[in-house]
Scaffold this active site. Structure first.
Site, PDB file in Angstrom:
ATOM      1  N   LYS A  25       0.611  -1.334  -0.291  1.00 49.15           N
ATOM      2  CA  LYS A  25       0.413  -0.305   0.022  1.00 49.15           C
ATOM      3  C   LYS A  25       1.167   1.045   0.106  1.00 49.15           C
ATOM      4  O   LYS A  25       0.870   1.983  -0.735  1.00 49.15           O
ATOM      5  CB  LYS A  25      -0.567  -0.052   1.394  1.00 49.15           C
ATOM      6  CG  LYS A  25      -2.564   0.175   0.736  1.00 49.15           C
ATOM      7  CD  LYS A  25      -2.964   0.168   1.665  1.00 49.15           C
ATOM      8  CE  LYS A  25      -2.838  -0.314   3.377  1.00 49.15           C
ATOM      9  NZ  LYS A  25      -2.216  -0.498   5.079  1.00 49.15           N
ATOM     10  N   GLY A  26       1.939   1.081   0.572  1.00 45.95           N
ATOM     11  CA  GLY A  26       2.670   2.592   1.059  1.00 45.95           C
ATOM     12  C   GLY A  26       3.874   2.795  -0.317  1.00 45.95           C
ATOM     13  O   GLY A  26       3.863   3.359  -1.040  1.00 45.95           O
ATOM     14  N   ASP A  55       7.133   3.331   6.117  1.00 46.10           N
ATOM     15  CA  ASP A  55       6.429   3.945   4.736  1.00 46.10           C
ATOM     16  C   ASP A  55       6.911   5.915   4.286  1.00 46.10           C
ATOM     17  O   ASP A  55       6.979   5.994   3.509  1.00 46.10           O
ATOM     18  CB  ASP A  55       4.475   3.712   4.869  1.00 46.10           C
ATOM     19  CG  ASP A  55       4.544   2.884   4.373  1.00 46.10           C
ATOM     20  OD1 ASP A  55       5.386   1.961   3.240  1.00 46.10           O
ATOM     21  OD2 ASP A  55       3.588   2.092   4.944  1.00 46.10           O
ATOM     22  N   GLU A 114      -2.027   7.519   3.287  1.00 42.35           N
ATOM     23  CA  GLU A 114      -2.712   6.143   3.049  1.00 42.35           C
ATOM     24  C   GLU A 114      -2.546   4.845   4.325  1.00 42.35           C
ATOM     25  O   GLU A 114      -2.656   5.913   5.638  1.00 42.35           O
ATOM     26  CB  GLU A 114      -1.622   5.522   3.142  1.00 42.35           C
ATOM     27  CG  GLU A 114      -1.294   3.661   2.833  1.00 42.35           C
ATOM     28  CD  GLU A 114       0.365   3.299   3.066  1.00 42.35           C
ATOM     29  OE1 GLU A 114       1.203   3.372   3.116  1.00 42.35           O
ATOM     30  OE2 GLU A 114       0.469   2.414   3.994  1.00 42.35           O
ATOM     31  N   THR A 135     -11.441  -9.920  -3.571  1.00 44.30           N
ATOM     32  CA  THR A 135     -11.455  -8.459  -3.730  1.00 44.30           C
ATOM     33  C   THR A 135     -13.424  -7.964  -4.044  1.00 44.30           C
ATOM     34  O   THR A 135     -13.053  -7.391  -3.690  1.00 44.30           O
ATOM     35  CB  THR A 135     -10.722  -7.975  -5.264  1.00 44.30           C
ATOM     36  OG1 THR A 135      -9.299  -8.472  -4.945  1.00 44.30           O
ATOM     37  CG2 THR A 135     -10.674  -6.708  -5.909  1.00 44.30           C
ATOM     38  N   LYS A 170     -14.706  -9.447 -15.240  1.00 45.21           N
ATOM     39  CA  LYS A 170     -15.369  -9.715 -13.629  1.00 45.21           C
ATOM     40  C   LYS A 170     -15.128  -8.921 -12.341  1.00 45.21           C
ATOM     41  O   LYS A 170     -16.431  -8.682 -11.715  1.00 45.21           O
ATOM     42  CB  LYS A 170     -14.971 -10.941 -13.542  1.00 45.21           C
ATOM     43  CG  LYS A 170     -15.417 -12.522 -12.844  1.00 45.21           C
ATOM     44  CD  LYS A 170     -15.157 -13.837 -12.392  1.00 45.21           C
ATOM     45  CE  LYS A 170     -15.651 -14.517 -11.906  1.00 45.21           C
ATOM     46  NZ  LYS A 170     -15.080 -16.110 -11.659  1.00 45.21           N
ATOM     47  N   CYS A 224      25.424   4.543  13.045  1.00 52.27           N
ATOM     48  CA  CYS A 224      24.816   5.145  14.639  1.00 52.27           C
ATOM     49  C   CYS A 224      25.956   3.834  15.196  1.00 52.27           C
ATOM     50  O   CYS A 224      26.803   3.433  15.509  1.00 52.27           O
ATOM     51  CB  CYS A 224      24.069   4.910  14.457  1.00 52.27           C
ATOM     52  SG  CYS A 224      23.165   5.667  15.780  1.00 52.27           S
ATOM     53  N   ARG A 237      20.880   7.288  21.970  1.00 48.13           N
ATOM     54  CA  ARG A 237      21.568   7.703  22.967  1.00 48.13           C
ATOM     55  C   ARG A 237      22.701   7.843  23.589  1.00 48.13           C
ATOM     56  O   ARG A 237      23.216   8.897  24.123  1.00 48.13           O
ATOM     57  CB  ARG A 237      20.318   7.073  24.303  1.00 48.13           C
ATOM     58  CG  ARG A 237      19.482   6.814  24.641  1.00 48.13           C
ATOM     59  CD  ARG A 237      18.138   6.348  25.815  1.00 48.13           C
ATOM     60  NE  ARG A 237      17.416   7.230  25.230  1.00 48.13           N
ATOM     61  CZ  ARG A 237      16.374   5.899  24.971  1.00 48.13           C
ATOM     62  NH1 ARG A 237      16.747   4.854  24.257  1.00 48.13           N
ATOM     63  NH2 ARG A 237      15.455   6.101  25.097  1.00 48.13           N
ATOM     64  N   HIS A 281      22.229   8.909  10.966  1.00 46.56           N
ATOM     65  CA  HIS A 281      21.575   8.090   9.642  1.00 46.56           C
ATOM     66  C   HIS A 281      21.669   8.299   8.536  1.00 46.56           C
ATOM     67  O   HIS A 281      20.576   8.256   7.726  1.00 46.56           O
ATOM     68  CB  HIS A 281      19.936   7.191  10.085  1.00 46.56           C
ATOM     69  CG  HIS A 281      20.328   6.674  11.236  1.00 46.56           C
ATOM     70  ND1 HIS A 281      20.218   5.062  11.919  1.00 46.56           N
ATOM     71  CD2 HIS A 281      20.535   6.887  12.762  1.00 46.56           C
ATOM     72  CE1 HIS A 281      20.337   5.052  13.063  1.00 46.56           C
ATOM     73  NE2 HIS A 281      20.083   5.419  13.525  1.00 46.56           N
ATOM     74  N   GLU A 326      20.873   7.026   5.683  1.00 49.36           N
ATOM     75  CA  GLU A 326      20.248   5.929   4.990  1.00 49.36           C
ATOM     76  C   GLU A 326      18.842   7.189   4.862  1.00 49.36           C
ATOM     77  O   GLU A 326      18.012   6.800   4.080  1.00 49.36           O
ATOM     78  CB  GLU A 326      20.033   4.485   5.314  1.00 49.36           C
ATOM     79  CG  GLU A 326      19.339   4.234   6.878  1.00 49.36           C
ATOM     80  CD  GLU A 326      20.306   4.810   8.099  1.00 49.36           C
ATOM     81  OE1 GLU A 326      21.399   5.664   7.943  1.00 49.36           O
ATOM     82  OE2 GLU A 326      20.148   3.822   9.168  1.00 49.36           O
TER      83      GLU A 326
HETATM   84  N1  GLN Z   1      22.572   1.846  20.703  1.00 45.14           N
HETATM   85  C1  GLN Z   1      23.282   2.868  20.338  1.00 45.14           C
HETATM   86  C2  GLN Z   1      22.634   4.239  20.454  1.00 45.14           C
HETATM   87  O1  GLN Z   1      21.559   4.361  21.750  1.00 45.14           O
HETATM   88  C3  GLN Z   1      22.916   3.210  18.536  1.00 45.14           C
HETATM   89  C4  GLN Z   1      21.851   3.066  18.416  1.00 45.14           C
HETATM   90  C5  GLN Z   1      21.384   3.554  16.648  1.00 45.14           C
HETATM   91  O2  GLN Z   1      22.008   2.130  15.860  1.00 45.14           O
HETATM   92  N2  GLN Z   1      20.448   3.537  16.220  1.00 45.14           N
HETATM   93  O3  GLN Z   1      23.628   5.768  20.935  1.00 45.14           O
END
Ligand code: GLN
Length: 556
Positions: free
Chosen positions: A21-22, A75, A145, A195, A227, A390, A479, A526, A528
């Site tokens: 769906k996403g 999503d 969505e 469906t 159909k 991370c 953290r 991150h 990504e």
């Molecule tokens: N566990 C680690 C932290 O809290 C890394 C977190 C992660 O990889 N998103 O800092």
């Protein structure tokens, strides 16, 4: 009740969940965007969690993080990747958010002593949130969505809110049903009955699909289109065949083969302003046609659920690898390796030699951690390109401290609070939150600026990107941090902190120089979450460029 002139397309699921769906909602967004309209993608999740942050990824897939720091459904990542937009927090809602707002307001006498029944107050709160999101983005069309499958108890109030919107603005609201047509092995024929039943269930809510997206493992033939059309009172042209395909980035192009954008715009009384899917088509074809394989090992722990491997947990990582590989005209082959295996059997490490690159993604907790550290050491000592995200960066710092700096007990205090060498530590602001068990939405979350150090691998990578900068913004979710008390020693021992917070306190990128390693780099953030197929992330590109070089050197 509604923002003037705005159009709404609700995307609902029928028959079963997990049929895309996403990606369908994102693809509809893409084809309408290509026609010159500004799109506002919205996701509604029916669960009671206030956000996705506290959920185990094995339960719910990847936790995606927005610039604002909101932890949400994966999503949202698809929307951002397809539409090249940064989605605001206002465009995500859960039942938890809706109920919490209403209950908090009621406790504060916000309803002036009235009886707060689900109808109409929940629907009103849902519309209020939709309006907020539309105002924030100023878009022309919202694609909303609704999570779950039609007929479930959980999403009924959201469907009711959509019904009321349609009742009040019949020409501005459309419903798209994403259904699934099974081909049972023994029968060997595609079945339309589930469906048909999904459409009937929609009707029992007082709504009717304008378009049916027919997901199946193969294309829908004319007979079946007719159909469904006959039993559901819709034109066969409004039933769009959506067979399984190799690359999700082909989906918008497939939809356009059935003229879906024209059909949607006609219904909404909008004129197509333009159509421009040229760059998209080039990119999608490049990803599909690439043949030469680059082998990447992703070493993590969240893969197994019963007998199945759940790579969804790392969806944005997979997509970012695909984006970068596509740009380099390569095909990506990802192997999912369980870090536990390297703890139990270190001899297995040798098998890693067959990879052109190794990636350790984000993670939490103790399980498999020594295995990951062994893998990182192997990548460093054997000159295999390494990319740590991370946790993958924090553990690279632990590994380097143990084996190069000579601190054998170095650790992150997440795992060993008593370590004599806490090279990764919890931030002060986080310590109290954890002590108070205040876990939801309290990590270092969302976009933060980072300064790059000139001449480093990271800076060179970003400089090669579309808009070169030395101050970047990337998204965080953690953290713990590199302990400033060890930075000088680590630097002297050869590790370079090539990205640092503007106040110089937080180490955001760690790397080895090109002279020491083909590519050994970790990010506290991150990357990504900011890659898209048309704009692959510079660090993923740099990692894969190094992997491609290794491949050509070993010609394996
Ligand atoms: N566990 C680690 C932290 O809290 C890394 C977190 C992660 O990889 N998103 O800092």
């Amino acid at each position: 009740m509604k923002t003037k002139g705005h159009k709404y397309i609700f995307v609902l699921g029928g028959v079963m969940s997990g049929v895309g769906k996403g990606v369908t909602a994102s693809s509809i967004g893409k084809i309408l965007q290509a026609r010159g309209y500004q799109i506002n993608p919205i996701k509604i999740d029916p669960y009671l969690n206030v956000d996705a942050g506290t959920m185990n990824p094995i339960e719910h897939g990847e936790v995606f993080v927005l610039d604002s720091g909101l932890e949400c459904d994966q999503d949202m990542g698809n929307y951002e990747r397809f539409l090249e937009v940064a989605v605001p927090s206002e465009s995500y809602m859960t039942s938890g958010m809706v109920y919490k707002h209403i209950i908090d307001k009621e406790r504060a006498l916000g309803y002036g002593g009235r009886c707060v029944d689900p109808v109409p107050y929940i629907c009103e709160e849902i519309s209020r949130r939709l309006n907020q999101s539309i105002k924030k983005t100023g878009a022309d069309i919202s694609i909303i969505e609704i999570g779950g499958t039609i007929g479930e108890y959980q999403n009924a109030m959201f469907i009711e809110a959509a019904r009321v919107l349609k009742l009040r603005h019949p020409t501005d609201v459309l419903f798209v049903l994403v259904s699934y047509l099974p081909v049972p092995g023994k029968i060997g024929e595609m079945k339309t009955k589930p469906t048909q039943a999904a459409v009937q269930t929609m009707n029992s809510y007082g709504i009717h699909p304008d378009i049916i997206i027919a997901r199946a493992d193969r294309p829908l033939d004319q007979k079946r289109k007719e159909k469904i059309a006959f039993s559901s009172n819709i034109s066969p042209f409004d039933i769009i065949s959506a067979p399984d395909i190799e690359s999700i980035y082909q989906i918008p192009l497939n939809f356009e083969k059935d003229d879906l954008s024209t059909r949607l715009l006609d219904r909404l009384g909008l004129k197509p302003r333009q159509t421009d899917l040229k760059d998209w088509r080039k990119m999608a074809d490049r990803i599909e046609k690439a043949k030469v394989e680059v082998r990447i090992a992703v070493v993590g722990k969240y893969f197994k659920t019963g007998d199945f491997v759940l790579a969804d947990v790392y969806l944005s990582v997979i997509e970012s690898l695909k984006h970068a590989a596509g740009r380099l005209n390569k095909k990506i082959k990802i192997d999912w390796l369980d870090s536990n295996d390297y703890e139990e059997d270190p001899k297995k490490l040798k098998e890693l030699k067959k990879y052109h690159g190794i990636l350790v993604p984000g993670g939490f907790g103790e399980r498999g951690i020594e295995g990951k550290i062994k893998v990182i050491r192997f990548a460093r000592e054997n000159q295999i390109p390494y990319f740590g995200l991370c946790y993958g960066m924090q553990l690279a710092v632990v590994e380097y401290s143990r084996h190069v700096l000579g601190l054998p007990k170095a650790h992150t205090t997440e795992i060993d609070p008593e370590t004599p060498d806490p090279v990764i530590v919890i931030m002060d602001a986080q310590r109290q939150l954890v002590a108070d068990k205040n876990y939801g939405g309290t990590m270092r979350l969302g976009a933060y600026p980072c300064r790059l150090v000139k001449g480093t691998v990271a800076e060179t990578a970003y400089r090669a990107g579309v808009s070169p900068k030395t101050e970047i913004s990337e998204r965080h979710r953690h953290r713990y941090e590199v302990n400033p008390a060890y930075v000088e020693r680590l630097t002297k021992a050869g590790l370079i902190f090539s990205g640092v917070s503007p106040d110089g306190v937080l180490m955001e990128i760690a790397e080895l120089p090109k002279s020491a390693h083909p590519f050994f780099l970790g990010t506290q953030f991150h990357p990504e979450f900011k890659s898209s197929p048309l704009n692959p992330h510079p660090l993923f590109l740099a990692f894969l460029t190094a992997a491609v070089k290794i491949k050509s050197r070993t010609s394996a």
